[in-house]
Each structure stands twice: as structure tokens, then as C-alpha cells.
Design an enzyme around this catalytic site. Structure first.
Site, PDB file in Angstrom:
ATOM      1  CE  LYS A   1      -1.687  -1.730   3.869  1.00 46.39           C
ATOM      2  NZ  LYS A   1      -3.134  -1.687   3.844  1.00 46.39           N
TER       3      LYS A   1
ATOM      4  CE  LYS B   1      -2.151   4.037   3.078  1.00 42.95           C
ATOM      5  NZ  LYS B   1      -3.474   3.430   2.807  1.00 42.95           N
TER       6      LYS B   1
ATOM      7  CB  THR C   1      -9.593  -1.721  -1.930  1.00 49.80           C
ATOM      8  OG1 THR C   1      -8.500  -0.855  -2.256  1.00 49.80           O
ATOM      9  CG2 THR C   1     -10.864  -0.908  -1.795  1.00 49.80           C
TER      10      THR C   1
ATOM     11  CE  LYS D   1      -7.732  -4.330  -5.008  1.00 52.73           C
ATOM     12  NZ  LYS D   1      -6.956  -3.089  -5.208  1.00 52.73           N
TER      13      LYS D   1
END
Ligand code: 26W
Length: 800
Positions: free
Chosen positions: A537, A543, A645, A649
Site C-alpha cells: 500500500k 498505515k 481495498t 484482494k
């Protein structure tokens, strides 16, 4: 569903198609054709079969006068197109067979296609998944974006540090690009506003042309295809002749320069908003071109603009196209003589706004001076919208105003000009309601709704993971690709040992292939029998890639301390880019690479731990990594990741998640079952509480010997012996400015990682949990998400 529109084709016929295109479209012969030539010929042959359903869909929309959706986005992170299109039109295997007859390999050619990287990360990739789902569902739609000459920069590492190079996808011929020079609109900037006979007229001081380039987007089985219309800037006049004649040659080229810079680069920042004039101009360029195009199309077959909301739904992907409201109102009032209040109503009924971030530094605000200079008429209209809202809601609190403190707040503007505002996961929507737009929510109850994100299973399962796709089809039959809830049919097989063995054998094969690829890319050998632990990412403090690498160091220390201990082998895989100006994120990249170099070279580790960080993470790399992951790292500070997202996945491809209660992790955990998810960390509410202790980091570090040791090692220069103080800033921030609570969540994360090891030691349990992840992810299809938008926001029907 109607029957597929495409006539069947044989391998021999398709081979002839390719050869014909090689000769007549590419202009070469098989003896001299390069891979690039073959790929173009293949693309053209496939494109022919996309064009047919594309025209048929467009014709249907006109004859049935269907309501259309317009998805406005500054970013479309498309990736490669060829194989995705081939799969959707059902010709992937026929194309591969035809190429084999010609001595060519489908995969090799497909992998030669450059990624269309017209986006930064999640928001842009979501737009691409949604375009594909709208086509699959037969939702008549246009995507509107900018045809950036240079998409997101290319990343490489020099001595472990990120170096950016321009990306140049447009230097190659674009087989999927249909230029439409006849569809061009004038876009104005600056100038002044005049009052003529009671009518307002804006006289721009600068103009450029927005010129359309169309890409077909074909859905599953080619039942429907839509258009992605990307605008390229062209000068309105090639030359300022007066200046040229005066001999001022450089200034004479100004119009051309303005035009070129406008669609030149994608802003590579997805976190901090900068207030740059060029960015505002890009946003208006996209928005104005789109709104003009929408009105022109409507007026071809209608004459009453009051009916616009019956035929047009406009979705704003974050606030970047939030000038859509003011622009639509301007055209209705100034060009079509509609009263302001009526125009405002029409705009609101057409518009919807999706919020993708709560980070205060990412919320767009433009200075009224800049807005007033670049878009003087829009500034007036924004003030009129604000005044109307103040009048309609006299009790509104001051901070709900659009214009305040010499700034235009684009979130408030987008909210007030939309009939629906949506968040992108249940938790995020809740926080939008409770925090970001609490007062506007009270004034407009029901306007804020949730549409949890989704991802397209065609690209993220069928294309990326042919092995698992084959197993799924063998187990539950065909059709899951467009009806992902059917994956639940796998659950009945999870207790079947043969099924589990096949499931894990496929994972093992994917890991082996990815291991070869990683070795070629990075020189690091990753053992396919180790846990593939993946965090991919954008690099951002929230994060918490830092948390991951700190815990990696702690694990390394444990292996060194207890060389004969029962350690589970792991490969920690990182991928992601930092914004070029984001110094702290770049430092984290450097640290990860330095730690990787140290650990990978340490013989004491005996292959139990590897750290690998392939440069230039993009959509194509994601397609390689998602199917090979065992563990999905979703470890953001709770309350900060709107949805995520990548988490979807990875889980869809059978990875287990280690994660916080953030974004869509919450719903993923609910769906896959808490027993199949490694949860840790503070909740969003606890994060707020924890920050009230000003010494939260110090307390956490003092309570954890491993964390203290790790910070000490970094501070001593263990990973930067050539420059021992290199990471003093990093260590200082953890101790003293740990806004994202890395220290406070460290122990819980470390414990959760031990649980991961524990389950890995019981391969059968792991296999069950992994298979259940895949089986229970049906909800996260972007088809489900788009159905939600169609019903709750757009009021459009499927045309198929
Ligand atoms: C103006 C600078 C700027 C540019 C882009 C600020 C913010 C952005 C985006 C809103 C950032 C973004 O990509 N957000 C991500 O959107 C995804 C799709 O909804 C979510 O899954 C991610 O959680 C969210 O970070």
C-alpha cells in the site's frame, strides 16, 4: 441477463485477425515483428471484439433514453488492459492458442503492456474497479478523468532510498485509446465577471481546450461496455501571433505551455493537500469538460433542463471534482437562464459525493483569493450556495459554512451540493457522521449513507489467480465471477481434505512463482514454504509500515537469541511508494531497506527470516503478490484507514488478516469470522482516549523490553553502520511524537504475530482458515458495491 452479444470465434480465425492487424494496423510482417508489434496486433484483434458490444450498448442507451451515471474522478488506476479485456470477452484462451500457432506466448506479450497508472492508490484503483463493475452490471455509465501524460512516478531504490523517475506510458502506441478531436470544450480560467442586461457573463482571461480520448470498458461476458473518457489539454490558439510578431517568441508559446502543463502530471500526493494553483486548474479542467459534455449529451434529445436529474447521476470521487456543483449551476444560470434556486435544486438532485478520507491534512480547502482569481464566477456561485444554505438553515452552526476564514472548504461544498454523501466502510461512515460532518448530518438527516468498497473479482481473482479460479470452478461450477456470493458454496468443501490440499497446493505454486519473480527483481531468495507476510500500500505513517518493521526486528532478535528455538520461517514482503515530498515516509522506506539488507545478510538467521521490498509497487505487481500471500498486514491506527481495498484482494485470495479494527477490516472480520482473523490493537475510540495520556509512548516503551531493545538497536546504528545517527529522527518520533500509536500497539501486535506462528504450525487449521477466507469474501465484490450505488444514490436500472 441477455445472451452474449459476441459471435463465437475459432483459434484459426483469431490467428488470422492477429495477422491481419499485424500487417494493416501495425504495418509489419511476422518475420520482422517485435514483441511490441505482436502485442499491438493482438490488442487490435481483441479490440475489434470489444467495439461491437461497446457500440451496441451506446445505441441501446440512446434508444431507450436511459438514465446515465457519470463517475468523475481525478484518478483512474487502471493497470494493464489487454488480459482483463481478453478475459471479459471470453477470448483469453483462444487468443493464447492463436498466438501459440504464431510462435508467440500470450503471457509474455501481455506482461509487456505498461500499466496505465493514472492514480495514486486506493481511490484511483477503486474508480477502476467500479468502471469494470458498472460495465458488468449493464449500468449505463461514463467515467471522466484526465489523460495525464505522466502518471504516477516510477520508484527505484538507490542505497535503500526512494528515487522517483517520470512514468511515460504514452510514449507507446495506446491501442485502447480512441481520440475524439471533435469532442472538445473550451475551459476558461481567470479574467473577470460582467453584468450585461441583468445577466452575468464570465470573460475568462485564459482558455484551453479539453479534448476527449475514449477507452472502452467491457464487462464480464461482454454483455455491456461503457466509456472511460479522459480529457487531454490542447491550446485554444497555438500561438499568440501578436507577441510572436513583436519578436517575443517565448511568450508567444504561452498558451501552448499552459495547455501542456495542465494534463502533464498526476499529483503524486494522496495525503497532504497543498493548495497549488495548477491542481485547482486541473480539477476545474476535468469538471468543466465533464459537465459541458453531460449537458451537450442531454440537450441532444431533451430540451427541459429541469428534467436533468431524471437522466443524469453525477458521482464525485472525493472532493477533487467538487466544482461540479458550482459549474453545473453556472451553466444553468448564466447560459440557460434558469433561476439560481432552481439550478441549485437540479444540481443537488444530480450530484452525489463519496468521501475517502478523514485525515485533516487531506481535506481540500482553497484560499478564497486563489479561487476568486482562477475562477471568479465560481467564487460568486459558491458564496451564493453558502448564502442559500444559511438562509434555508438559519440555525446552522458557523463551522458548517462553505466559506470561512478566507477558505473554501471543499468537503462542505460537496456535501451541501449533493443529495447523498457516502462513506466507504461501515466504520468510516460512522465516523463521517459522528465527527467530520456531525452538524451537517443533523441538518440533513439521511443524506449520509454507507457504501462499503468492493473489488472486481474478474481482475483480482480470475486474472490474478488462475489456479484458485480453476479450483473454484471445479468445485462450485461456473458463474461465480459475476455472482461472487456463490463462493459461499466452497464452505461445504472446507472439511474435505482433498479440497484443502488442492487449495494449499495452489497457494504453494503461486508462492513459488512469486519467489522466482522476487529473486529476479531483488536478488533475495524467498522460501515458498515460509509464511509470505505481505504489506502492500502507499507508505504513510498512519498505515504503520513502521510497526511492521519494528516487530520484524524484534523477531530477528529472538531468532538470534534462541538459535535452536522453534521459529516459524517468514518472508516479510513490503511494497509501496511514498509521496516525493513526504520526508518521514521516505525515511521509513530507507529503514525497511536497511533492515532488509542487515537481516538478509545475517547467517545466524538461517533462512528463517527474509525481508524483501521490490521497488515500484503498482497494479501489475499487486496481481503477482495478492495470490501468493499467506498473511495480509492491515495494521493502520484505528479510525484512520477509510476502508482499504488491498485487504479485500488479499483475503479473497486466501490470505489471513492480521489487523486492527479499522476501515473495512471490521466487516471483513465479521464476514470471515473472528476466529479466522488475527485481531489486535486499540479501537478508534481507545485511540482518542489513549492520546489523552501525553506520555503514552514512553509508558508503552517502558512496559516492553523487546520494543526498548529494538529502538536501542536502531538508535545505535545497527542497520546503518556507515551513518549510525541516520535513524535518530525515527527513534525520537516513536518516543516523543508517536501520533499514530506505534508504541502503544506494539505489544498487542507482537502477540498477534505469535498467534499467527501458532496457527501456521498447524497446517490443517491454517488451510481451513485460509479457505474460509476465500469462501466468505463474496460480499466484497465491487458488483455488490455498485448495486448499492445504483439503488441508493443514482436511481438507475441495469440495461441488461
Ligand atoms: C488532495 C490530496 C489527496 C489526494 C487523494 C487527498 C486524498 C486523496 C485520497 C482521498 C486518498 C485515498 O486514496 N483514499 C483511500 O480511498 C480508498 C478507496 O475508498 C480507501 O480504501 C482507503 O482507505 C483510502 O485511504
Amino acid at each position: 441477463m441477455t445472451t452474449p452479444l459476441l459471435p463465437p470465434v475459432t483459434i484459426d480465425q483469431f490467428r488470422d485477425d492477429i495477422l491481419r492487424h499485424l500487417t494493416y494496423s501495425v504495418g509489419t510482417d511476422p518475420e520482422h515483428a517485435s514483441s511490441y508489434d505482436w502485442r499491438l496486433a493482438l490488442s487490435f484483434a481483441l479490440r475489434d471484439r470489444v467495439v461491437e458490444p461497446w457500440f451496441a450498448s451506446t445505441r441501446r442507451t440512446w434508444t431507450e433514453d436511459s438514465k446515465r451515471v457519470y463517475y468523475l474522478s481525478m484518478e483512474f488506476l487502471i493497470g494493464r488492459v489487454l488480459e482483463d479485456a481478453a478475459i471479459n470477452i471470453g477470448l483469453r484462451d483462444i487468443a493464447a492458442g492463436a498466438l501459440a500457432l504464431l510462435g508467440q506466448d500470450f503471457t509474455t506479450l501481455a506482461e509487456g503492456e505498461p500499466d496505465a497508472a493514472l492514480g495514486n492508490g486506493g481511490l484511483g484503483r477503486l474508480a477502476a474497479c467500479y468502471m469494470e463493475s458498472m460495465a458488468t452490471l449493464g449500468c449505463p455509465a461514463y467515467g471522466y478523468g484526465i489523460r495525464y501524460e505522466n502518471g504516477l512516478f516510477r520508484q527505484r531504490f538507490e542505497s535503500g532510498q526512494q528515487v522517483e523517475a517520470p512514468e511515460d506510458w504514452l510514449t507507446q502506441r495506446q491501442p485502447w485509446d480512441f481520440e475524439r478531436p471533435e469532442s472538445a470544450y473550451t475551459i476558461g480560467f481567470k479574467g473577470h465577471v460582467e453584468n450585461v442586461d441583468g445577466r452575468v457573463r464570465w470573460i475568462p482571461g485564459e482558455t484551453v481546450l479539453a479534448s476527449a480520448h475514449d477507452m472502452p470498458v467491457v464487462g464480464w461476458r461482454a454483455n455491456w461496455a461503457n466509456t472511460l473518457r479522459l480529457w487531454a489539454a490542447r491550446p485554444t490558439t497555438l500561438f499568440d501571433l501578436e507577441r510572436f510578431n513583436r519578436g517575443d517568441y517565448a511568450a508567444a508559446a504561452e498558451p501552448e505551455i499552459l495547455a501542456r502543463t495542465l494534463s502533464r502530471v498526476l499529483y503524486p500526493d494522496d495525503t497532504t493537500y497543498q493548495g497549488k494553483e495548477l491542481r485547482l486548474k486541473q480539477e476545474y479542467f476535468l469538471t468543466s469538460a465533464a459537465i459541458q459534455d453531460i449537458l451537450r449529451r442531454f440537450l441532444k434529445t431533451h430540451d427541459d433542463l429541469r428534467q436533468l436529474p431524471d437522466k443524469v447521476a453525477i458521482q464525485m470521487n472525493d472532493t477533487h471534482p467538487a466544482l461540479a456543483g458550482p459549474e453545473l449551476i453556472r451553466l444553468l444560470v448564466d447560459h440557460h437562464g434558469i433561476a439560481f434556486a432552481e439550478a441549485s435544486r437540479i444540481a443537488r438532485e444530480c450530484l452525489g459525493y463519496t468521501n475517502h478520507t478523514l485525515l485533516p491534512e487531506a481535506l481540500e480547502r482553497w484560499s478564497t483569493w486563489l479561487m476568486g482569481t482562477v475562477l471568479p464566477r465560481h467564487m460568486q456561485i459558491i458564496e451564493a450556495i453558502d448564502a442559500e444554505h444559511a438562509q434555508d438553515y438559519p440555525a446552522r452552526p458557523a463551522h458548517t459554512a462553505i466559506v470561512a476564514g478566507n477558505e473554501v472548504k471543499m468537503g462542505e461544498l460537496a456535501f451541501i451540493t449533493s443529495h447523498k454523501v457516502n462513506g466507504v466502510s461501515a466504520l468510516h461512515t460512522d465516523l463521517v457522521r459522528r465527527n467530520l460532518f456531525a452538524d451537517l448530518d443533523r441538518l440533513h438527516p439521511g443524506r449520509i449513507i454507507n457504501e462499503t468498497n468492493g473489488v472486481t473479482p474478474r481482475r483480482w481473482l480470475k486474472l490474478a489467480n488462475p489456479g484458485l479460479s480453476g479450483l473454484i470452478t471445479d468445485t462450485i461450477g461456473e458463474g461465480w465471477e459475476a455472482d461472487l456470493d456463490r463462493l459461499s458454496g466452497l464452505e461445504a468443501h472446507v472439511e474435505d481434505r482433498a479440497f484443502r490440499d488442492r487449495f494449499m497446493a495452489i497457494k504453494r505454486a503461486n508462492k513459488a512463482a512469486t519467489s522466482d519473480w522476487l529473486a529476479k527483481r531483488t536478488g533475495v531468495q524467498a522460501d515458498p514454504d515460509a509464511i509470505f507476510d505481505v504489506q502492500v500500500k502507499r507508505i504513510h505513517e498512519y498505515k504503520r509500515q513502521l510497526l511492521n518493521i519494528l516487530q520484524t526486528i524484534a523477531q530477528w532478535q529472538r531468532i538470534r537469541d534462541t538459535p535452536n528455538g522453534d521459529h516459524v520461517p517468514r518472508v516479510r514482503i513490503f511494497g509501496g511508494k511514498s509521496a516525493p515530498g513526504y520526508a518521514v515516509a521516505k525515511e521509513i522506506i530507507h529503514l525497511i531497506n536497511d533492515v532488509a539488507a542487515t537481516i538478509n545478510a545475517d547467517p545466524a538467521v538461517k533462512g528463517l527470516l527474509k525481508v524483501v521490498f521490490p521497488a515500484n509497487y503498482n497494479v501489475s505487481m499487486a496481481e503477482k503478490l495478492m495470490p501468493a500471500a499467506d498473511l495480509s498486514e492491515q495494521i493502520s491506527t484505528a479510525g484512520k484507514e477509510a476502508s482499504g481495498t488491498g485487504n479485500m484482494k488479499l483475503s479473497l485470495n486466501g490470505a489471513l488478516t492480521i489487523g486492527t479494527l479499522d476501515g473495512a477490516n471490521v466487516e471483513i472480520r465479521e464476514r470471515v469470522g473472528p476466529e479466522n482473523f488475527f485481531l489486535f490493537g486499540l479501537t478508534a475510540d481507545q485511540v482518542i482516549q489513549r492520546r489523552k495520556d501525553v506520555d503514552h509512548a514512553r509508558h508503552a516503551i517502558e512496559a516492553s523490553q523487546p520494543l526498548r531493545d529494538v529502538l536501542q538497536m536502531i538508535a545505535e546504528g545497527r542497520f546503518s553502520p556507515d551513518q549510525p545517527d541516520r535513524y535518530h529522527g525515527v527513534v525520537d518520533r516513536v518516543w516523543n511524537h508517536d501520533y499514530f500509536l506505534v508504541a502503544s500497539d506494539f505489544t498487542a501486535y507482537d502477540d498477534a504475530q505469535s498467534q499467527v506462528d501458532g496457527v501456521w504450525r498447524r497446517p490443517d487449521d491454517w488451510a481451513r482458515m485460509a479457505a474460509l477466507n476465500t469462501a466468505r469474501m463474496g460480499f466484497f465484490s465491487s458488483d455488490r458495491a455498485i448495486r448499492g450505488y445504483m439503488n441508493d444514490i443514482w436511481s438507475v436500472e441495469s440495461a441488461i
